[in-house]
Structures are given as structure tokens and as C-alpha cells.
Design a protein around this motif. Structure first.
Motif, PDB file in Angstrom:
ATOM      1  N   ARG A   1       3.184   2.859  -9.566  1.00 36.59           N
ATOM      2  CA  ARG A   1       2.780   1.453  -9.482  1.00 36.59           C
ATOM      3  C   ARG A   1       3.282   0.843  -8.172  1.00 36.59           C
ATOM      4  N   CYS A   2       2.458  -0.024  -7.613  1.00 41.79           N
ATOM      5  CA  CYS A   2       2.820  -0.729  -6.383  1.00 41.79           C
ATOM      6  C   CYS A   2       3.375  -2.099  -6.769  1.00 41.79           C
ATOM      7  N   ASP A   3       4.702  -2.218  -6.710  1.00 38.60           N
ATOM      8  CA  ASP A   3       5.338  -3.447  -7.188  1.00 38.60           C
ATOM      9  C   ASP A   3       5.960  -4.278  -6.078  1.00 38.60           C
TER      10      ASP A   3
ATOM     11  N   GLY B   1       3.139  -6.159  -2.279  1.00 39.35           N
ATOM     12  CA  GLY B   1       2.913  -5.210  -3.358  1.00 39.35           C
ATOM     13  C   GLY B   1       1.778  -5.754  -4.179  1.00 39.35           C
ATOM     14  N   CYS B   2       0.803  -4.913  -4.500  1.00 37.19           N
ATOM     15  CA  CYS B   2      -0.420  -5.440  -5.093  1.00 37.19           C
ATOM     16  C   CYS B   2      -0.488  -5.229  -6.604  1.00 37.19           C
ATOM     17  N   GLY B   3       0.456  -4.488  -7.185  1.00 36.60           N
ATOM     18  CA  GLY B   3       0.455  -4.280  -8.632  1.00 36.60           C
ATOM     19  C   GLY B   3      -0.458  -3.175  -9.109  1.00 36.60           C
TER      20      GLY B   3
ATOM     21  N   ALA C   1       2.997   5.243   0.733  1.00 38.00           N
ATOM     22  CA  ALA C   1       2.141   4.065   0.879  1.00 38.00           C
ATOM     23  C   ALA C   1       1.269   3.899  -0.362  1.00 38.00           C
ATOM     24  N   CYS C   2       1.056   2.660  -0.750  1.00 37.96           N
ATOM     25  CA  CYS C   2       0.153   2.372  -1.867  1.00 37.96           C
ATOM     26  C   CYS C   2      -1.282   2.695  -1.439  1.00 37.96           C
ATOM     27  N   PRO C   3      -1.995   3.515  -2.205  1.00 37.63           N
ATOM     28  CA  PRO C   3      -3.372   3.845  -1.834  1.00 37.63           C
ATOM     29  C   PRO C   3      -4.291   2.620  -1.844  1.00 37.63           C
ATOM     30  N   ALA C   4      -3.907   1.570  -2.539  1.00 36.96           N
ATOM     31  CA  ALA C   4      -4.777   0.391  -2.625  1.00 36.96           C
ATOM     32  C   ALA C   4      -4.534  -0.591  -1.475  1.00 36.96           C
ATOM     33  N   CYS C   5      -3.269  -0.951  -1.220  1.00 34.50           N
ATOM     34  CA  CYS C   5      -2.997  -1.999  -0.231  1.00 34.50           C
ATOM     35  C   CYS C   5      -2.294  -1.486   1.015  1.00 34.50           C
ATOM     36  N   GLY C   6      -1.825  -0.230   0.972  1.00 35.22           N
ATOM     37  CA  GLY C   6      -1.199   0.360   2.144  1.00 35.22           C
ATOM     38  C   GLY C   6       0.268   0.016   2.336  1.00 35.22           C
TER      39      GLY C   6
END
Ligand SMILES: [Zn+2]
Length: 245
Positions: free
Chosen positions: A119-121, A129-131, A145-150
Motif C-alpha cells: 500500500r502507498c501510504d 502517498g496516494c493510498g 516507488a508506488c506504481p500508481a503515483c510514483g
């Protein structure tokens, strides 16, 4: 006897123990080797994220080394058969492994989260952090890195730590309220809120059955109990309620 139309199943460490997954609270369990305050609390993660990542990376790497056992398979069969007969069997688990899914259970409510997700917290409240929640098989680290927001530095295991609220509590309460039968499998009856499910179900007139290695701390609250290894008692119970012994 036909399968109850609407069943809620709760599983705990006792189901995965027969697959060789280390339990957490037993004298030989994970919390006898690690301080849970260091590796399984938000404070521990803030103080030493590398240690926490190492701890969960090791557990995530261990997932492919274990396999579902006869209890997982019997539960998946019960769910499929309940649906085929026009009912439902909702599976709630305290386990963070993926053995129910690998045994064929299609819907699994992981109230304590999942090792196989990240989880990106954001590293701290108020920081980026995009959740987003991602399926995850690799190691996690501060550089991930978060695959959604980087964003980097904010990826964490999608598991519930001590001091955090379990997931899906409203959904679980609603499912219990609509159930005809509650079956608790392989749980100690000592960890709340899961340990309170039997009391909530019982108060609503739901039949309660316990399948466990030995009578749990809540055994008195159940209408029926079967005791022994999960890989023995769960398949036997499923054969009995499905009427194909
Ligand atoms: Zn993100």
C-alpha cells in the motif's frame, strides 16, 4: 442435512499451521522471536522502516514455499457448494497468507490484510502517498516507488499492525447479522475484535460452530465444537454439512 444457506466462516492461524506457516502467538511462534512493537506497529515502522520491510519481505518470500492443505481446500469446496445451492459462504480470515486464494476460494475477506499486497501510504501522515493498494510479490524497501503515483518512501505492507483498525469490520458485522451459521476455524478466541464475533452472532440467534485444535477461550459460547487438526476436522465437518460423508 443441507448446507446452511448463509454461512460466515472465520479462519485463523490454526488453518495455516498445517501448511507449515509459522503462527504468531504460540510459544514457538513469530512473536517469541521478534518484538512485535518493533516490527508490527506504526511506531516501529516510523522508527526503523528497514527492519520492518526486512521482516515482511522474509514472510512474503516464504509464501511460495508453503501450500494450501486439506482444510483450505475443504473451505473452498464448501463455499462453491453453498453458492451452487443458492446460499452463500463468506470467508473472513485473520491470516495474511494467500493460501485460501490458492486453494480456490474466490472471495476472501482479509481483516488483517495481505502479505501479497503493498500500500502507498506516504512515509508519514501529511506526506505524499496516494493510498493505492497493489498486488505485490517482490521485496519492499524505502526506495520502492508506488506504481500508481510514483512516490517513494511510502510503500508499506498491506497488513494491519498492532494499534490499527482491522479491515472490513462494517462488512463483517453486516454479514454476521444476515447469517444463519457462524463457523470459527483455527482461532484462539483471544484476539479482539475477531474473538467477539461469536458473541455478536450468538446475540443475533446465529448458530455458532467451532472447529479448532482444542477448545478455545470462547468455546462456551459455541453451540457445537469439533476438535483436532484443521486438516482433519474441517474436511470432516464439510462432508457432514454437505451430506456427502
Ligand atoms: Zn501512490
Amino acid at each position: 442435512m443441507s448446507a446452511p444457506p448463509r454461512t460466515v466462516i472465520l479462519t485463523g492461524a490454526g488453518v495455516s499451521a498445517d501448511s507449515g506457516v509459522a503462527t504468531f502467538r504460540d510459544p514457538q511462534g513469530v512473536w517469541a522471536q521478534y518484538d512485535h512493537r518493533e516490527v508490527a506497529t506504526p511506531q516501529g515502522f516510523a522508527a526503523n522502516p528497514r527492519l520492518v520491510h526486512e521482516f515482511y519481505n522474509a514472510r512474503r518470500r516464504g509464501l511460495p514455499e508453503v501450500a494450501p492443505n486439506l482444510a483450505h481446500e475443504a473451505i473452498a469446496r464448501f463455499q462453491a457448494e453453498a453458492a451452487a445451492r443458492g446460499g452463500s459462504a463468506i470467508l473472513v480470515t485473520q491470516n495474511v497468507d494467500d493460501l485460501h486464494e490458492r486453494a480456490g476460494s474466490e472471495q476472501v475477506w482479509h481483516m488483517h490484510g495481505e502479505l501479497a499486497k503493498a500500500r502507498c501510504d506516504g512515509p508519514e501522515p501529511g506526506t505524499p502517498g496516494c493510498g493505492a493498494i497493489h498486488p505485490w510479490t517482490d521485496d519492499l524497501g524505502l526506495e520502492t516507488a508506488c506504481p500508481a503515483c510514483g512516490a517513494t518512501g511510502g510503500m508499506r505492507p498491506h497488513v494491519v499492525w498492532f494499534g490499527e483498525m482491522p479491515m472490513l469490520m462494517e462488512e463483517i458485522e453486516a454479514a454476521l447479522a444476515a447469517a444463519d451459521c457462524f463457523v470459527s476455524i483455527g482461532t484462539s478466541g483471544s484476539v479482539y475484535p475477531a474473538a467477539g464475533f461469536v458473541h455478536a452472532a450468538r446475540a443475533m440467534g446465529v448458530k455458532c460452530v467451532e472447529l479448532n485444535l482444542e477448545p478455545s477461550e470462547n468455546a462456551y459460547a459455541f453451540d457445537d465444537g469439533r476438535y483436532g487438526r484443521a486438516s482433519d476436522v474441517v474436511p470432516a465437518w464439510v462432508r457432514e454439512v454437505l451430506g456427502d460423508s
